[in-house]
Enzyme design. Structure first.
Site, PDB file in Angstrom:
ATOM      1  CG  ASP A   1      -1.986  -1.093   1.124  1.00  0.00           C
ATOM      2  OD1 ASP A   1      -2.211  -1.618   0.013  1.00  0.00           O
ATOM      3  OD2 ASP A   1      -2.587  -1.424   2.169  1.00  0.00           O
TER       4      ASP A   1
ATOM      5  NE  ARG B   1     -11.808 -12.146   2.515  1.00  0.00           N
ATOM      6  CZ  ARG B   1     -10.931 -11.247   2.080  1.00  0.00           C
ATOM      7  NH1 ARG B   1     -10.834 -11.006   0.779  1.00  0.00           N
ATOM      8  NH2 ARG B   1     -10.157 -10.591   2.920  1.00  0.00           N
TER       9      ARG B   1
END
Length: 362
Positions: A241, A307
């Site tokens: 990230d 999910r």
């Protein structure tokens, strides 16, 4: 669309990498999404550790109570050794999390044609689409996402739920706004703890008391539909990230998030009821002068459960100049060059996994 969107506008993504497929209409994994040829037993990539799930270790990610009297030491050790941790007693209400899950599923359960009304443009990071890292990989991912940047929320929600569905529009926006507010409060608290664990004075972060509208934040809603052959696909390819840290909510009890750890390699981060996952990003790795790793992670899919997860990305304003903090004992000097957040967004958009190494001082 907010200031962060201006940075992404300078790095457009080609149309062919933006549109997800209609997962509900797919009975077999198409070649475009087949990461491994499972029909060929002699294929050296067949059932290797990129996809093979049964060999993965059970999560050993540290679980930390934010009310623990030794919280500073525990955060330091978790960030230093893992770059990932799960937190409890974080102050985010169960009520807003339950509402969040309801609204996220409502969004992704819309017909494909409806979701495509808010498809991202090549110059934008906000809206519906495939993972923005898609151009760096030869195959497409078994995922769809919806990114919220500043007031993009209202613009896109109105397209999804026009005037005659005002309750749906308002319900979605209210929940997303409240969740982002609670994420911002938690992020401010975590940042103070992290800086204290690194012995970095808050005065080094001159933006902390700046207008919240100037911060580099984003809310990312992730959807990983059921897959007919999950062993041949990838939900979200490996990456780090970009910003300071990410706070992730994992819905349900099905594992999907995996972290790369030297030695055991891929480790599953199993959902814990009431816990949130926190991981350090590239900017924290740089500010800590390499003490806190920005860890590679990915997401896999399954054939039983649709999910979802929700990630909140937190970082300084685009104009803030990031540089390593070197005022700690036994520091040998800075390991990375200094640059603004906007400059790093550009570097990451071009280089992805090579971004950090490109700014390292040899």
């Amino acid at each position: 669309m907010g200031i962060l969107s201006e940075a992404f506008k300078q790095h457009p993504v080609e149309n062919k990498y933006i549109s997800p497929i209609d997962f509900n209409s797919i009975k077999n994994v198409p070649e475009s999404h087949a990461w491994v040829d499972t029909s060929d037993s002699k294929n050296p990539n067949n059932n290797n550790n990129i996809i093979k799930q049964e060999l993965l270790l059970t999560s050993s990610i540290p679980l930390i109570d934010l009310n623990d009297p030794n919280i500073i030491d525990k955060i330091y050790n978790a960030c230093k050794n893992w770059g990932f941790l799960q937190i409890i007693n974080h102050g985010v209400s169960n009520e807003i999390v339950e509402k969040l899950e309801t609204q996220v599923m409502k969004l992704f359960n819309l017909p494909y044609e409806e979701k495509m009304k808010v498809l991202r443009s090549p110059e934008s990071a906000a809206g519906y689409g495939s993972p923005r890292i898609s151009p760096f990989f030869p195959k497409k991912m078994w995922a769809e996402g919806f990114t919220i940047l500043a007031n993009s929320l209202f613009h896109h929600a109105k397209l999804l739920w026009p005037q005659n569905d005002d309750d749906d529009f308002r319900g979605f926006c209210d929940v997303m706004e409240e969740y982002q507010a609670q994420m911002k409060a938690l992020s401010d608290k975590l940042l103070a703890l992290i800086l204290k664990s690194l012995n970095i004075p808050e005065s080094e972060m001159t933006w902390i008391n700046d207008d919240p509208k100037n911060l580099s934040t984003a809310l990312q809603l992730n959807s990983y539909p059921k897959c007919p052959n999950p062993a041949s696909t990838m939900g979200l390819a490996q990456h780090t990230d970009s910003f300071l840290f990410t706070i992730l909510h994992q819905s349900g009890s099905v594992s999907g998030l995996q972290v790369y750890k030297d030695g055991p390699e891929w480790v599953s981060v199993d959902p814990i009821p009431g816990a949130l996952v926190v991981n350090s990003g590239d900017l924290l790795h740089i500010i800590s002068n390499g003490r806190f790793p920005s860890v590679v992670h990915r997401a896999i899919v399954n054939n039983e459960v649709h999910r979802i997860s929700v990630a909140y990305f937190y970082g300084p304003p685009l104009g803030f100049r990031v540089s390593p903090y070197v005022g700690y004992p036994n520091c040998d000097g800075p390991k990375y060059k200094g640059f603004t957040i906007q400059e790093y967004v550009g570097i990451k958009s071009k280089l992805l996994e090579s971004a950090l190494s490109s700014i390292r001082i040899n």
